[in-house]
Write an enzyme that holds these catalytic residues in place. Structure first.
Site, PDB file in Angstrom:
ATOM      1  N   GLY A   1     -47.147 -19.871 -29.607  1.00  0.00           N
ATOM      2  CA  GLY A   1     -48.132 -19.220 -28.746  1.00  0.00           C
ATOM      3  C   GLY A   1     -49.487 -19.097 -29.434  1.00  0.00           C
ATOM      4  N   VAL A   2     -50.483 -18.692 -28.642  1.00  0.00           N
ATOM      5  CA  VAL A   2     -51.857 -18.664 -29.140  1.00  0.00           C
ATOM      6  C   VAL A   2     -52.033 -17.635 -30.269  1.00  0.00           C
ATOM      7  CG1 VAL A   2     -54.266 -18.300 -28.470  1.00  0.00           C
ATOM      8  CG2 VAL A   2     -52.662 -19.266 -26.847  1.00  0.00           C
TER       9      VAL A   2
ATOM     10  N   CYS B   1     -70.071   8.759 -16.478  1.00  0.00           N
ATOM     11  CA  CYS B   1     -69.297   9.489 -15.468  1.00  0.00           C
ATOM     12  C   CYS B   1     -68.795  10.828 -16.023  1.00  0.00           C
ATOM     13  CB  CYS B   1     -68.178   8.606 -14.921  1.00  0.00           C
ATOM     14  SG  CYS B   1     -67.512   9.282 -13.395  1.00  0.00           S
TER      15      CYS B   1
ATOM     16  N   HIS C   1     -70.851   3.918 -13.184  1.00  0.00           N
ATOM     17  CA  HIS C   1     -70.110   3.113 -14.171  1.00  0.00           C
ATOM     18  C   HIS C   1     -70.851   1.799 -14.447  1.00  0.00           C
ATOM     19  CE1 HIS C   1     -66.328   5.399 -14.504  1.00  0.00           C
ATOM     20  NE2 HIS C   1     -66.617   5.796 -13.285  1.00  0.00           N
TER      21      HIS C   1
ATOM     22  N   GLU D   1     -70.183  -0.306 -16.608  1.00  0.00           N
ATOM     23  CA  GLU D   1     -69.244  -1.319 -17.109  1.00  0.00           C
ATOM     24  C   GLU D   1     -68.584  -2.134 -16.008  1.00  0.00           C
ATOM     25  OE1 GLU D   1     -68.859   1.876 -16.983  1.00  0.00           O
ATOM     26  OE2 GLU D   1     -66.794   2.566 -16.916  1.00  0.00           O
TER      27      GLU D   1
END
Ligand code: XMP
Length: 522
Positions: free
Chosen positions: A221-222, A78, A165, A167
């Site tokens: 937490g992870v 782009c 794009h 993506e």
């Protein structure tokens, strides 16, 4: 380690380029266009992102490609495609050929970029300016109905550009085009996997840390769990983890999480300082003041504990990639770094160096690495939970009585989510099916509201609290939408909470999205 550099010109979808490449098992880094990194021998190619800017404007983002164009594989997307045209002898104009949304691209000639792509396929466009003349030596490799120069290649060099794009999901063969660029143009081997990440990280950590001692704050937490297990694999008992009970954790959380850490062979010190936190929160009801009180007390407790570990030189953190990507913003200048970490200020105070083994990974990659390290699914699939814990889920002043009520109500909600069958995609890994509602939800929790209302139980009039249930889907917590929980599920939870939790006579469900609401209520 082979890598691709993505230069970010401020497009909203730049992170998606990174995601797509990682899905192709290629390591990549996103850098703001104005902070170009060193192009060392590991760099196999460079991608120029899109941008909300126009290459024709005086303050358009500029980058010096002298060391790159013609020397390394280069793909302009782009704005990147327009920039290459504008800078190297072509022309870009604000013409009538602007396109937004779906377009049909027809492949012209043969090009490695479009190998295996059908002759006509759907691509996603979003451009106001149009390339009206190609740069010197360029040939068209793809056109749409409205735009002739939709994709081009500069002859004699590995430079490609696409106006659309690849993506975004709506570009039907976008991922294949990126794979073609990575494999056929850059020659990458696509061997970056959780296992290879673990192997190289362990080696690097050993080299960096030597025999030094490292401290890490575990939260249950992870991210901090995976960071701890990875460090433990690299330096073993030289890693000491500190898990602070701030008195604001959920039902049985401190003992359950501590137990699972011990099972993993981690060297963990559990610190119970609930009474101190609650004392600091006495009489505090303003949300920011509560967060500050919890944050500074955490640092105080953590610091005191860490001082006991003689010879510690490093503080490890579970920082992940979205926390460190510098977004270059709409005008290409404002650099913003997000920080969610609850140990801010500690490293300077304690004179420690920082080690962040996960700072190159996206959240789902952290989970994949965690699984490859053999961490149990209960820990990997845990919903995010804020550092200030239930302290920001009890609106207004926090008291022991309110904590006890909220813990019970929340445990009923979360247990029922875990036990309710569901086959929607898993929120933590959408390519898998969830087995229960909990797994299909990104984050869920219960709030205790500072209002009491009248009810009736048996023959008695009650005057009790209301709790609000919150369940959202999200990808990164920046935006979120409320989950359409089944009515039968809500009926059962509400019934069970009101029947079993003394102090609650009303249950509500939060149907607000973020923005404009937030996930937490304070
Ligand atoms: P909000 O409420 O801002 O939350 O929509 C977005 C995500 O961030 C979590 N959160 C925090 N995490 N320390 C943390 O570690 C904090 O102070 C904090 N505040 C919010 C929240 O739970 C959600 O996942």
């Amino acid at each position: 380690m082979e890598k691709i550099i993505i230069l970010d010109f401020g497009s909203q979808v730049t992170q998606l380029i990174g995601r797509r490449l990682r899905e192709l098992n290629v390591y990549c880094e996103i850098h703001p266009f104005n902070k170009m990194p060193q192009m060392d021998a590991d760099v196999k190619g460079v991608i120029l992102s899109g941008s909300p800017a126009s290459v024709r404007s005086v303050d358009a983002p500029q980058v010096n490609l002298d060391g790159i164009k013609g020397k390394l594989p280069l793909l302009g997307i782009c704005y990147g495609a327009q920039y290459l045209a504008y800078k190297y002898g072509g022309n870009v104009e604000n013409s009538d050929s602007r396109e937004y949304g779906r377009a049909k691209m027809t492949v012209k000639g043969t090009s490695p970029l479009f190998e295996g792509i059908p002759a006509v396929s759907q691509v996603w466009m979003s451009h106001g300016d149009t390339i009206t003349r190609l740069p010197e030596g360029a040939e068209i490799i793809g056109s749409t109905e409205d735009v002739d120069n939709a994709a081009y290649h500069i002859a004699g060099e590995p430079t490609y550009a696409v106006q659309f794009h690849p993506e975004v999901f709506h570009s039907e063969y976008g991922a294949d085009m990126l794979r073609n660029f990575i494999v056929r143009v850059c020659g990458c081997s696509c061997s970056w996997t959780p296992d290879s990440f673990i192997e190289t990280q362990v080696e690097e950590l050993r080299e960096k840390l030597g025999d030094d001692k490292v401290i890490l704050g575990l939260s249950g937490g992870v991210d901090s769990t995976v960071a701890a297990v990875l460090l433990n694999k690299a330096i073993g008992q030289n890693l000491t983890c500190i898990f602070v009970d701030n008195g604001l954790l959920r039902k049985n959380e401190f003992t359950d999480v501590l137990e699972s850490y011990k099972d993993m062979g981690l060297n963990v010190i559990g610190v119970q300082s609930g009474a101190l936190f609650l004392k600091k929160l006495e009489g505090v009801s303003e949300p920011e003041a509560k967060r500050k009180a919890i944050g500074t007390t955490f640092i105080e407790v953590f610091d005191a504990e860490a001082q006991k570990i003689t010879g510690a030189r490093w503080l490890a953190q579970g920082t992940i990639y979205p926390d460190v990507i510098e977004s270059c913003g709409v005008n290409g200048t404002a650099a913003k770094i997000k920080s969610h970490h609850n140990v801010g200020g500690l490293p300077e105070k304690m004179n420690l160096k920082i080690v962040e083994p996960l700072r190159s990974l996206f959240k789902d990659e952290v989970r994949r690495v965690g699984r490859a390290l053999g961490i149990k699914e209960e820990l990997i699939g845990r919903h995010p939970f804020p550092g200030p814990s239930l302290g920001i889920r009890i609106l207004g002043e926090v008291t022991e009585e309110k904590l006890a009520i909220l813990r019970e109500a929340d445990a009923i909600f979360i247990n029922k989510l875990r036990n309710w069958p569901c086959d929607l995609p898993s929120a933590s890994e959408p390519s898998r099916r969830a087995t229960n509602l909990y797994d299909s939800i990104w984050q869920a929790g219960t709030m205790l509201l500072p209002v009491r209302s009248v009810g009736v139980m048996g023959d008695e009039r009650t005057y009790e609290y209301t709790c609000a249930l919150r369940a959202v889907i999200s990808t990164d917590g920046m935006t979120a939408d409320w989950v359409h929980l089944p009515y039968e599920f809500m009926a059962e939870v509400s019934n069970e909470i009101i029947n079993k939790v003394r102090g609650v006579n009303r249950v509500c469900y939060d149907i607000s999205s973020k923005p404009p609401a937030t996930i937490e209520w304070e």
